[in-house]
Structures are given as C-alpha cells and as structure tokens.
Design an enzyme around this catalytic site. Structure first.
Site, PDB file in Angstrom:
ATOM      1  CG  ASP A 216      43.040  39.036  26.134  1.00 38.50           C
ATOM      2  OD1 ASP A 216      44.121  38.621  26.683  1.00 38.50           O
ATOM      3  OD2 ASP A 216      42.827  40.329  25.759  1.00 38.50           O
ATOM      4  CB  ILE A 217      39.875  41.032  30.174  1.00 44.78           C
ATOM      5  CG1 ILE A 217      39.539  40.141  31.147  1.00 44.78           C
ATOM      6  CG2 ILE A 217      38.925  42.512  30.354  1.00 44.78           C
ATOM      7  CD1 ILE A 217      39.799  40.394  32.523  1.00 44.78           C
ATOM      8  CG  ASN A 224      45.426  47.460  35.512  1.00 43.78           C
ATOM      9  OD1 ASN A 224      44.735  47.440  36.392  1.00 43.78           O
ATOM     10  ND2 ASN A 224      46.021  46.558  34.848  1.00 43.78           N
ATOM     11  CG  ASP A 233      44.322  43.708  41.500  1.00 46.13           C
ATOM     12  OD1 ASP A 233      44.540  43.529  40.163  1.00 46.13           O
ATOM     13  OD2 ASP A 233      44.756  43.847  42.383  1.00 46.13           O
ATOM     14  CD  GLU A 259      45.525  41.289  29.774  1.00 46.59           C
ATOM     15  OE1 GLU A 259      45.933  42.005  28.638  1.00 46.59           O
ATOM     16  OE2 GLU A 259      46.541  40.963  30.386  1.00 46.59           O
TER      17      GLU A 259
END
Length: 343
Positions: A216-217, A224, A233, A259
C-alpha cells in the site's frame, strides 16, 4: 512453409474444438467456440487447467458453466468482451470457409482421377498413333486444368491462413489488454486472481513454496489532495515500474486496486519474499518525485508491505487475508516497513 503449418494447425484445432463441443453437447456459439479452440490449442494455460479440473471432477458443461468460463477468462469489461466475441466469430467464419475450400478441392481432384482413369481405359483399346496423341492431349489438358485449380486453392488457403494469423494476433492483443491495468501497464486484479489460483494448485502439486506481497502506498491521498490526480497517477506508475523491474519472470506483479499493489512469488520462501519486499521498499523510498518542467519536488514515495506464505489446503481468501493483516500492522507501526504474517 510457415503459412502452411499455421493453416494446418488452425484447421486441426477447429475440427478438434467442434468435435469436443459436439461430444459434450455444447452449443456452437462464438463464445463457446473461442473457449474450446483455445483449449485444444493449449495456448491459454489457465483456461486449460480450469477445464481439465471440471473434466476431472466429472462435471457437465452446462450453459452456466460455459458462461462462467467465458466471463472468467475473456471478459473484463464490455468493450473487451465485444472485441473478443467478434474476433472469435470471425476466426470461426474464416475456418469454415477454409474447410469448404478444401472440400471443393477434394471433389475436383476426385473428378480428375476419374477422368484420367477413363482416358487410360480408352487408350488401352486403341493402337494407332493419332488416337494415342489425342488421348495424351486430353491428359495434358485435364492436368493443366486441375493444376490451375490447385493454384487458385493454394492462393485462397494462403490468404485465409494470413487472415487467421491476423485475427489470432488481434485476439491475443485484446486478451492481454483485458489482463493489464491501463494506467500502470502491469497486471490487473483479474490477472492476479487467475494466476493466484494457478500458482496455488502448482504449489500443492509440486510441494513448492508460494508467497504473496500486499503493498500500500503510504499517504497516497495526500499526493492527490495536494498536487492533483495527475501527480497521483504518476506515483502509481512509478511504483508499478519499480515493482516490474524487481521481480523475476515467473512472478506476477499486479495492481490490486486503488493504491494497493501485490506480487505473487512462486518457488519463494517467506524469508526470501521478505527480503525482496524490503528491496522494493528501499528502492521506492530513494526516489524523489519531481515536476520535469519546473523541478518542483513532490516528495518521496514509501510503501507498507505485508508478506504471507501459502499453506497447503487453505483457502486463497485466508492466504490473502494474512498478507492484508500483516500490511495493516506495518501501517500501524509507522509505515514504510515490511511485516511478515504471524506464524
């Protein structure tokens, strides 16, 4: 030679597919034909494994079963499904034309043989040179006619074979696109689900290790909200690119959703999977995201990663769940870290 071989294989696959469908009472619809053409050709390994399992369990190929197979292996969205169905129908139509051409040519060749036999019989009863010359001229004329017909047939078969090759390439392209995440250009959730089933079965059969990374980022929403979706993106693409470069050919990197990313690691111990996860995490953390035009820094990307090892006989949901739980522990313990499942 390649064209002839390609045509011969296509014809054989078509006949086998239609025969099997007839034996099992499966309607000859374009989707069903696509399934069984790919099955007998052996080009879609995942499909073959699924069908062989149904056959092994002695289950019938009902309408629902066929629809589920088509949905699982060919449909990701309506657009891809339409393209696949169209390509399958066009291949079926082309193959039927080829079979008809061969049938007609066989009839012509049979007629030719009958005519030559008749001429030979007539020649046996003649003993003057003028009659014999006439008969020879007849043989030459009939031979020239059938030779010309065979040239036309060869031209038609080469054209049909070329069309089949093109349609097969288009079919493979659509199929690949249906298993690829459009934004990051690595595998999508459908590819992950399909390959996880295959690798789990292989792990059980061959008694080899199988591990899973779930990533997971960290603070992705911040990218964002602060810099906009275009930067978000780009973050996803950077992570996907690094993940693709880090794994081996047998591994399956994929975008799990949003993500989250994942990687299926066959023939990999829990220790080695954890080491690989740390290598990925460290390489990602060293990258600084910048605006190429202005040089503005958007910050560093970090990952939290959970690692689990497949246990023979367990459900795949349980396998994924243990990696997910390890991932959440990594986030709870401060992020930017790798945590193994609890043994």
């Amino acid at each position: 030679m390649l064209v002839a071989d390609s045509f011969t294989n296509a014809q054989a696959y078509a006949e086998q597919a239609i025969t099997i469908m007839g034996q099992r009472g499966i309607p000859s619809t374009p989707p069903n034909y696509t399934i069984w053409y790919d099955y007998v050709s052996g080009k879609n390994t995942d499909l073959k494994i699924a069908i062989d399992k149904i056959i092994q369990d002695d289950k019938p190929f009902t309408l629902e079963t066929c629809n589920e197979l088509y949905k699982q292996f060919y449909l990701t969205d309506a657009t891809h499904g339409d393209h696949l169905q169209e390509a399958g129908a066009r291949i079926q139509e082309t193959l039927q034309q080829v079979i008809q051409q061969i049938s007609e040519a066989g009839s012509d060749n049979a007629n030719y043989g009958e005519k030559i036999t008749s001429i030979a019989d007539d020649m046996a009863g003649e003993d003057n040179s003028s009659s014999l010359q006439h008969f020879v001229q007849e043989i030459v004329r009939e031979t020239a006619a059938i030779t010309e017909k065979n040239k036309v047939l060869q031209s038609k078969l080469q054209k049909s074979s070329s069309e089949i090759d093109t349609l097969q390439e288009n079919l493979e392209k659509v199929r690949t696109e249906s298993l690829t995440d459009a934004l990051t250009q690595i595998g999508n959730r459908k590819l992950f689900d399909t390959n996880l089933i295959k690798e789990a079965e292989k792990s059980e059969e061959e008694k080899t290790d199988l591990c899973l990374l779930l990533m997971d980022i960290d603070h992705f929403k911040k990218f964002n909200d602060t810099y906009g979706h275009r930067v978000g993106d780009e973050v996803l693409r950077v992570v996907a690119g690094q993940l693709k470069r880090a794994v081996k050919g047998q591994d399956t990197p994929a975008r799990y959703g949003g993500e989250e990313f994942t990687c299926i690691l066959p023939n990999t111990s829990l220790h080695d999977a954890t080491s690989l996860a740390n290598q990925i995490r460290e390489k990602i953390a060293k990258q600084v995201l910048r605006n190429k035009k202005t040089g503005q820094e958007f910050g560093r990307i970090t990952l939290s990663i959970g690692v689990s090892k497949y246990v023979k006989g367990e459900s795949l949901e349980g396998f994924i769940q243990r990696a997910d739980e390890a991932l959440y522990r990594a986030k709870d313990q401060g992020r930017n870290r790798v945590i193994q499942e609890i043994s």
